[in-house]
Design an enzyme around this catalytic site. Structure first.
Site, PDB file in Angstrom:
ATOM      1  N   ASP A  84       6.807  -1.451  11.244  1.00 10.11           N
ATOM      2  CA  ASP A  84       6.041  -0.632  10.659  1.00 10.11           C
ATOM      3  C   ASP A  84       5.276   0.308  11.789  1.00 10.11           C
ATOM      4  OD1 ASP A  84       3.942  -2.225  11.210  1.00 10.11           O
ATOM      5  OD2 ASP A  84       2.992  -2.204   9.144  1.00 10.11           O
ATOM      6  N   ARG A 104       0.686  -1.278  -0.065  1.00  9.39           N
ATOM      7  CA  ARG A 104       0.266   0.022   0.229  1.00  9.39           C
ATOM      8  C   ARG A 104       0.910   1.394   0.116  1.00  9.39           C
ATOM      9  NH1 ARG A 104      -3.495  -2.213   5.140  1.00  9.39           N
ATOM     10  NH2 ARG A 104      -1.728  -3.333   5.062  1.00  9.39           N
ATOM     11  N   GLN A 109      12.950 -14.440   5.850  1.00  9.29           N
ATOM     12  CA  GLN A 109      11.395 -15.024   5.847  1.00  9.29           C
ATOM     13  C   GLN A 109      11.467 -15.222   4.206  1.00  9.29           C
ATOM     14  OE1 GLN A 109       7.907 -12.937   6.932  1.00  9.29           O
ATOM     15  NE2 GLN A 109       6.746 -14.638   7.146  1.00  9.29           N
TER      16      GLN A 109
HETATM   17  C1  UD1 Z   1      -1.069  -6.517  12.094  1.00 13.42           C
HETATM   18  C2  UD1 Z   1      -1.932  -7.547  13.070  1.00 13.42           C
HETATM   19  C3  UD1 Z   1      -3.224  -6.690  13.536  1.00 13.42           C
HETATM   20  C4  UD1 Z   1      -2.728  -5.541  14.112  1.00 13.42           C
HETATM   21  C5  UD1 Z   1      -1.718  -4.677  13.281  1.00 13.42           C
HETATM   22  C6  UD1 Z   1      -1.247  -3.416  14.028  1.00 13.42           C
HETATM   23  C7  UD1 Z   1      -1.504  -9.801  12.346  1.00 13.42           C
HETATM   24  C8  UD1 Z   1      -2.142 -11.160  11.515  1.00 13.42           C
HETATM   25  N1  UD1 Z   1      -2.193  -8.696  12.360  1.00 13.42           N
HETATM   26  O1  UD1 Z   1      -1.798  -6.442  11.029  1.00 13.42           O
HETATM   27  O2  UD1 Z   1      -3.994  -7.536  14.491  1.00 13.42           O
HETATM   28  O3  UD1 Z   1      -3.948  -4.704  14.496  1.00 13.42           O
HETATM   29  O4  UD1 Z   1      -0.623  -5.386  12.710  1.00 13.42           O
HETATM   30  O5  UD1 Z   1      -0.479  -2.535  12.994  1.00 13.42           O
HETATM   31  O6  UD1 Z   1      -0.428 -10.012  12.868  1.00 13.42           O
HETATM   32  N2  UD1 Z   1       5.395  -9.260   8.030  1.00 13.42           N
HETATM   33  C9  UD1 Z   1       6.487  -9.989   7.890  1.00 13.42           C
HETATM   34  N3  UD1 Z   1       6.196 -11.159   7.348  1.00 13.42           N
HETATM   35  C10 UD1 Z   1       4.785 -11.542   6.934  1.00 13.42           C
HETATM   36  C11 UD1 Z   1       3.750 -10.569   7.057  1.00 13.42           C
HETATM   37  C12 UD1 Z   1       4.279  -9.451   7.784  1.00 13.42           C
HETATM   38  O7  UD1 Z   1       7.569  -9.806   8.356  1.00 13.42           O
HETATM   39  O8  UD1 Z   1       4.905 -12.351   6.223  1.00 13.42           O
HETATM   40  C13 UD1 Z   1       5.801  -7.704   8.741  1.00 13.42           C
HETATM   41  C14 UD1 Z   1       5.480  -6.639   8.153  1.00 13.42           C
HETATM   42  O9  UD1 Z   1       6.537  -6.183   7.352  1.00 13.42           O
HETATM   43  C15 UD1 Z   1       4.980  -5.586   9.076  1.00 13.42           C
HETATM   44  C16 UD1 Z   1       4.540  -6.367  10.139  1.00 13.42           C
HETATM   45  O10 UD1 Z   1       4.824  -7.847  10.105  1.00 13.42           O
HETATM   46  O11 UD1 Z   1       6.154  -4.723   9.630  1.00 13.42           O
HETATM   47  C17 UD1 Z   1       2.884  -6.333  10.326  1.00 13.42           C
HETATM   48  O12 UD1 Z   1       2.463  -6.799   8.826  1.00 13.42           O
HETATM   49  P1  UD1 Z   1       1.064  -6.230   8.134  1.00 13.42           P
HETATM   50  O13 UD1 Z   1       0.945  -6.909   7.023  1.00 13.42           O
HETATM   51  O14 UD1 Z   1       1.485  -4.627   8.106  1.00 13.42           O
HETATM   52  O15 UD1 Z   1       0.131  -6.332   9.527  1.00 13.42           O
HETATM   53  P2  UD1 Z   1      -1.245  -5.774   9.603  1.00 13.42           P
HETATM   54  O16 UD1 Z   1      -2.343  -6.101   8.684  1.00 13.42           O
HETATM   55  O17 UD1 Z   1      -1.280  -4.201   9.720  1.00 13.42           O
HETATM   56 CA    CA Z   2       0.762  -2.897   9.691  1.00 11.46          CA
END
Ligand code: UD1
Ligand code: CA
Length: 466
Positions: free
Chosen positions: A102, A15, A72
């Site tokens: 983030d 996004r 990962q």
């Molecule tokens: C996540 C939480 C949500 C919370 C929100 C707060 C989960 C499933 N959901 O959602 O409950 O309210 O954060 O901001 O955890 N990342 C990885 N590997 C992956 C996926 C993500 O390292 O496979 C990292 C991303 O780079 C990021 C963080 O994890 O820094 C959060 O991922 P993001 O996809 O932003 O989660 P949200 O949908 O925001």
């Molecule tokens: Ca997030």
């Protein structure tokens, strides 16, 4: 109790619509993941592991030796991301903080307080929550009849009732390390996004009879995950307010903090006054009792005490005590001013050191130069340091006087107390105490002005112009 941290930074950040990996986007001059690492470090973690994936090389290069990185390779969700740290810390006894890369606004104090509460309570997991006016996109905290946290439901998996819940998961957690990795092994991906959610660990631990604690922050900003440029600008604003407030509490005056932009790692001495439109970046250090701005743009520079800098740009420069810079000066990398120098309007310096009390007051370029103390460089005088191929050095001794509009063709040395007459183009060294003059002698022709005008008038009439 051993403390560890896992920072999640492998996601793409779709996004953001950016070539730059999401967690490297700066907030107040520092990549988001840098803010998170600072917060984790302040919590006293023995080991910090950053999970990298998209842009792994760049993220790893930024992290450097501040933390270990684990790859990962495929981004299968936040739970899958944490699982990558299993081989490094899975077997350890202790407490592990998990933070999203983030969420730059997470405060070190909050992480510390949360850790203390977690370790006191003996809960298997403690999650940071906040009540927010608009919870859309975020995971909702589901509490049981007794008020205890039972699970987290992601926005896309929420029922209509669950969508109305305004208490959200901030994405920062403390876990009993072994229980975390045990539970992660049980997480499935049967949800709306087909991902392995870290948030499912909460439900799994609850089902197993473990206690889940919640630490609710009164500041919803701490929970703000930056997913797009709108959230990035909002995080920038909130971080700016925090930074400016910290400086004001420490004795710095801001005429208008809303339009004063200070990077996270800038230091400013007490009783300094910052005028609007000022931007202080990188590792800049400003001393006490300075007047900075309006419109000062200063990057990675060190400024002493009692300095005035107005409407000017400084990059990788050093300014001694009681100097005055500007308006409209440009100090490029390697400019070094000793105490009490004056740099006036439309002066450019580059790789030039100036001794104490030296003045370059108007319209000059001084580059690749070593200038002594109490030198006066007159209006429009310049160093000619470049022949199209090579840069050469100009040396000017103490107390020398360089007249207006002088060209100093480098390499050239002007001795101490020497006097270079205005309008000279200097190609040879000048010895101490000598006077150098290098210009055409003046000739005055009596009444010649009128003859010139008559000739011009006649030419115009012949050509029939009006
Ligand atoms: C996540 C939480 C949500 C919370 C929100 C707060 C989960 C499933 N959901 O959602 O409950 O309210 O954060 O901001 O955890 N990342 C990885 N590997 C992956 C996926 C993500 O390292 O496979 C990292 C991303 O780079 C990021 C963080 O994890 O820094 C959060 O991922 P993001 O996809 O932003 O989660 P949200 O949908 O925001
Ligand atoms: Ca997030």
């Amino acid at each position: 109790m051993k403390r560890m941290a896992v920072v999640l930074a492998a996601g793409l950040g779709k996004r953001m619509k950016s070539k730059l990996h999401k967690v490297l986007h700066p907030v107040c001059g520092k990549p988001m993941v840098g803010h998170v690492l600072d917060a984790a470090a302040a919590a006293g973690c023995e080991r910090t592991i950053v999970v990298v994936g998209h842009g792994a090389e760049k993220v790893q290069a930024y992290v450097g030796d501040r933390a270990e990185c684990v790859l990962q390779a495929e981004q299968l969700g936040t739970g899958h991301a944490v699982l990558q740290a299993d081989k490094l810390i899975g077997g350890e006894a202790g407490t592990t903080i998990v933070v999203c890369g983030d969420t730059p606004l997470i405060r070190p104090e909050t992480i510390r307080a949360m850790l203390d509460a977690h370790e006191r309570s003996g809960a298997a997991a403690t999650l940071l929550t906040a009540v927010v006016p608009d919870p859309s996109g975020l995971g909702r905290v589901i509490r049981g009849k007794n008020g205890n946290v039972e699970r987290i439901v992601e926005h896309k998996d929420c029922s209509e009732d669950e969508l109305n819940i305004t208490e959200i998961n901030a994405g920062t957690y403390c876990f009993d390390n072994r229980k975390l990795f045990d539970a992660l092994g049980k997480v499935k991906n049967d949800n709306a996004q087909g991902e392995y959610y870290l948030t499912d660990v909460i439900g799994i631990l609850h089902e197993a009879g473990e206690t889940i604690a919640a630490y609710r922050t009164p500041d919803p900003a701490e929970a703000a995950g930056v997913n797009d440029r709108i959230a990035l600008a909002e995080a920038e604003r909130l971080m700016r307010e925090r930074i400016n407030r910290r400086h004001m509490e420490a004795g710095v005056t801001f005429i208008d903090p809303a339009v004063t932009y200070i990077d996270a790692d800038v230091a400013i001495g007490a009783d300094t006054v910052i005028y609007p439109g000022t931007v202080l970046r990188g590792r800049t250090v400003i001393g006490e009792d300075c007047v900075i701005g309006p419109q000062a743009d200063i990057t990675d520079s060190v400024v002493g005490r009692g300095v005035t800098i107005r409407h000017s740009v400084l990059l990788e420069s050093e300014v001694g005590d009681e100097c005055s810079v500007g308006p409209y000066a440009n100090l490029r990398p390697g400019s070094k001013l000793a105490a009490g120098c004056k740099i006036g309007d439309f002066v450019e310096l580059k790789n030039a050191s100036l001794g104490e009390g030296t003045k370059v007051s108007h319209l000059s370029y001084v580059g690749d130069a070593v200038v002594g103390r109490d030198v006066n460089i007159g209006c429009g005088a310049i160093t000619v340091n470049y022949d199209g191929y090579n840069k050469s050095i100009t040396e000017i001794g103490d107390r020398a006087f360089i007249g207006s509009n002088v060209n100093l063709i480098a390499p050239v040395k002007i001795g101490e107390d020497a006097y270079v007459v205005a309008g000279s183009t200097i190609t040879q060294d000048v010895k101490p105490n000598d006077m150098a003059i290098a210009r055409e002698r003046q000739v005055n022709k009596e009444g010649y002005a009128e003859r010139l005008r008559a000739r011009a008038r006649a030419k115009k009439e012949r050509s029939g112009q009006n």
